[in-house]
Every structure is written in structure tokens, then in C-alpha cells.
Design a protein around this motif. Structure first.
Motif, PDB file in Angstrom:
ATOM      1  N   LYS A   1     -19.762   5.198   1.320  1.00  0.00           N
ATOM      2  CA  LYS A   1     -18.655   6.148   1.207  1.00  0.00           C
ATOM      3  C   LYS A   1     -18.946   7.494   1.865  1.00  0.00           C
ATOM      4  O   LYS A   1     -18.076   8.109   2.464  1.00  0.00           O
TER       5      LYS A   1
ATOM      6  N   ASP B   1     -12.364   0.563   0.402  1.00  0.00           N
ATOM      7  CA  ASP B   1     -10.917   0.726   0.441  1.00  0.00           C
ATOM      8  C   ASP B   1     -10.268  -0.646   0.594  1.00  0.00           C
ATOM      9  O   ASP B   1     -10.907  -1.621   0.994  1.00  0.00           O
TER      10      ASP B   1
ATOM     11  N   ASP C   1     -14.031   1.782 -11.517  1.00  0.00           N
ATOM     12  CA  ASP C   1     -14.404   2.490 -10.299  1.00  0.00           C
ATOM     13  C   ASP C   1     -15.644   3.340 -10.565  1.00  0.00           C
ATOM     14  O   ASP C   1     -15.740   4.017 -11.595  1.00  0.00           O
TER      15      ASP C   1
ATOM     16  N   SER D   1     -18.502  -1.167   4.339  1.00  0.00           N
ATOM     17  CA  SER D   1     -17.386  -0.472   3.690  1.00  0.00           C
ATOM     18  C   SER D   1     -17.732   0.085   2.318  1.00  0.00           C
ATOM     19  O   SER D   1     -16.993   0.899   1.779  1.00  0.00           O
TER      20      SER D   1
ATOM     21  N   ASP E   1      -8.261  -1.878   2.688  1.00  0.00           N
ATOM     22  CA  ASP E   1      -8.029  -2.454   4.012  1.00  0.00           C
ATOM     23  C   ASP E   1      -9.294  -2.525   4.862  1.00  0.00           C
ATOM     24  O   ASP E   1      -9.227  -2.603   6.084  1.00  0.00           O
ATOM     25  N   ASN E   2     -10.461  -2.486   4.222  1.00  0.00           N
ATOM     26  CA  ASN E   2     -11.717  -2.503   4.971  1.00  0.00           C
ATOM     27  C   ASN E   2     -12.625  -3.567   4.363  1.00  0.00           C
ATOM     28  O   ASN E   2     -13.061  -3.441   3.221  1.00  0.00           O
TER      29      ASN E   2
ATOM     30  N   THR F   1     -15.178   7.265   7.387  1.00  0.00           N
ATOM     31  CA  THR F   1     -13.880   6.632   7.607  1.00  0.00           C
ATOM     32  C   THR F   1     -14.072   5.272   8.268  1.00  0.00           C
ATOM     33  O   THR F   1     -15.182   4.936   8.711  1.00  0.00           O
ATOM     34  N   GLU F   2     -13.005   4.507   8.353  1.00  0.00           N
ATOM     35  CA  GLU F   2     -13.094   3.185   8.962  1.00  0.00           C
ATOM     36  C   GLU F   2     -13.565   3.272  10.406  1.00  0.00           C
ATOM     37  O   GLU F   2     -14.307   2.411  10.888  1.00  0.00           O
TER      38      GLU F   2
ATOM     39  N   GLN G   1       0.830  -1.210   0.000  1.00  0.00           N
ATOM     40  CA  GLN G   1       0.000   0.000   0.000  1.00  0.00           C
ATOM     41  C   GLN G   1       0.862   1.257   0.000  1.00  0.00           C
ATOM     42  O   GLN G   1       0.575   2.220  -0.725  1.00  0.00           O
TER      43      GLN G   1
ATOM     44  N   GLU H   1      -2.365   3.944  -3.349  1.00  0.00           N
ATOM     45  CA  GLU H   1      -3.777   3.965  -3.715  1.00  0.00           C
ATOM     46  C   GLU H   1      -4.543   3.231  -2.630  1.00  0.00           C
ATOM     47  O   GLU H   1      -4.235   2.088  -2.304  1.00  0.00           O
ATOM     48  N   LYS H   2      -5.547   3.883  -2.064  1.00  0.00           N
ATOM     49  CA  LYS H   2      -6.304   3.283  -0.964  1.00  0.00           C
ATOM     50  C   LYS H   2      -7.541   2.538  -1.456  1.00  0.00           C
ATOM     51  O   LYS H   2      -7.941   1.531  -0.889  1.00  0.00           O
ATOM     52  N   GLY H   3      -8.158   3.043  -2.514  1.00  0.00           N
ATOM     53  CA  GLY H   3      -9.359   2.414  -3.027  1.00  0.00           C
ATOM     54  C   GLY H   3      -9.063   1.065  -3.665  1.00  0.00           C
ATOM     55  O   GLY H   3      -8.053   0.899  -4.351  1.00  0.00           O
TER      56      GLY H   3
END
Length: 222
Positions: free
Chosen positions: A106, A95, A77, A103, A97-98, A114-115, A27, A32-34
Motif C-alpha cells: 500500500k 483494491d 480491514d 497489490s 480492481d487490482n 497506485t496501480e 464500483q 468503495e475502492k478497497g
């Protein structure tokens, strides 16, 4: 760019089953988080030339996975907007990591979720947006990690293990072999370890081809 030294670190983390550290490392490199953008970036970094491939041993067979076979049917996307219980909500792909059900949510009333926010969203509200998240989930479920034919394929499921598998296919090599080849170039051709921060795996292979040819020509001229 994923450098040769990056491949060493990624392969080390995977070999030692340090999966959380592996995900964090990749990561940080990809930035890029998405989910969609992250995996598209992984694919683009793996398949740099037209001849690049993933060679996978499967039931005494070697499967060759080309770019068109990897992350097959992967969605683009996108987002959708809806009104739920009087709230304007934005639905989209999660994202990287979720992995929880909420999740795909948005934004609520223009505020990004947020998470940390997910645990405060009532389960009843999550249930009400399910019909809006279902099309996104279905598109992911229609994706293949790789698809060669009906007999040789692997379905995509959105969970951490599948993301780790994709990173493995794209970036993990035999750790000891990477180190041995690096030491060979350092010892015999005046490379430094820092040089490998600026060399991709493809460039490394090009260097080896040239150096092998030079060595062969030198021996032939003696």
C-alpha cells in the motif's frame, strides 16, 4: 442504495457478459475502492432485512443463503508496517480492481502506491515482502463466498471472476422479468421510470403486495 433501475442495468450488463462495465458500474454506485470495504458494502446492500436471502439453484437443489452464510469468515480491514531493505512499507488488502501480487503493498516510505506504480517495483522487492503479505492472503483464502455446510459451500479466491460471482449473487435478477414488472407498474399504477431510481427491490416487492391487495379488495367489493 442500489435502486430498482440499478438492478436492471446490473442484470443487463451481466446477461450480456459485459463484465468490465459491470464492475465499473457497481464500483461507481458503491464508491468503495478497497476490497474489504467494497464487499462489506455489497453484503450490507443485499441483506437489508433479517429475512433477505440469496436463492441459488445447485445440482437440482435450491440453496438458501442467509446473511450469516454469505462471505463467511471474511476478514476485517487492516494494515501492517515493516522495514524491507531499509524502506518503511505498509501492507494491506488490495483494491477491488487490482489483482497482481504486489497489490497488497500500500505504501513505501509514506508514499501511497497506485496501480501505475506497481510495474516499476522490482520483482525482487515483491518477493521480499511476500512473507508480510502471506497473512493477508491466507485470511482471504480462509473466506467462503458462501458456506452452508461442508457439502454446500464455495471458497473465496481473489480474482475478477469471483468478484463478478459475488455481484451476481447479490444483485443480478432475470433481466426480462425486471423489465416486465417495471412496465406493469408504469402502465397500471402511474409510476414513471424515474420513480424506480428511488425504489429498492424490497420496496418494489412491498408496493406489489399492497397493489395486489388493493386489486383483490376492489374485485371483492364489486
Amino acid at each position: 442504495m442500489i435502486s430498482y433501475n440499478d438492478l436492471i442495468q446490473i442484470s443487463f450488463l451481466h446477461t450480456n457478459k459485459m463484465y468490465d462495465e459491470l464492475l465499473q458500474y457497481v464500483q461507481n454506485k458503491i464508491k468503495e475502492k478497497g476490497l474489504i470495504k467494497f464487499l462489506n458494502k455489497v453484503k450490507s446492500l443485499k441483506y437489508i432485512t433479517e429475512t433477505d436471502s440469496i436463492n441459488l439453484n445447485y445440482k437440482d437443489r435450491e440453496l438458501i443463503i442467509y446473511k450469516e452464510n454469505f462471505l463467511k469468515n471474511f476478514p476485517t480491514d487492516s494494515i501492517s508496517n515493516h522495514v524491507v531493505d531499509g524502506h518503511n512499507v505498509t501492507i494491506g488488502y488490495p483494491d477491488i480492481d487490482n489483482y497482481n501480487t504486489g497489490s497488497f503493498l500500500k505504501e513505501i516510505n509514506g508514499e501511497k502506491i497506485t496501480e501505475k506504480d506497481y510495474k516499476y517495483i522490482p520483482l525482487s522487492f515483491i518477493r521480499k515482502i511476500k512473507k508480510h503479505t502471506s497473512p493477508f492472503i491466507q485470511k482471504l483464502n480462509n473466506t467462503y463466498v458462501y458456506y452452508i455446510n461442508e457439502n454446500y459451500n464455495s471458497r473465496f479466491i481473489y480474482n475478477q471472476q469471483i468478484i463478478i460471482n459475488i455481484i451476481y449473487f447479490a444483485f443480478v435478477h432475470d433481466y426480462q422479468s425486471l423489465l416486465r414488472d417495471q412496465v406493469f407498474l408504469i402502465k397500471n399504477f402511474n409510476f414513471t421510470r424515474a420513480d424506480f431510481n428511488d425504489i429498492t427491490y424490497n420496496q418494489y416487492k412491498d408496493y406489489v403486495k399492497v397493489m395486489n391487495k388493493m386489486t383483490k379488495d376492489e374485485r371483492a367489493s364489486q
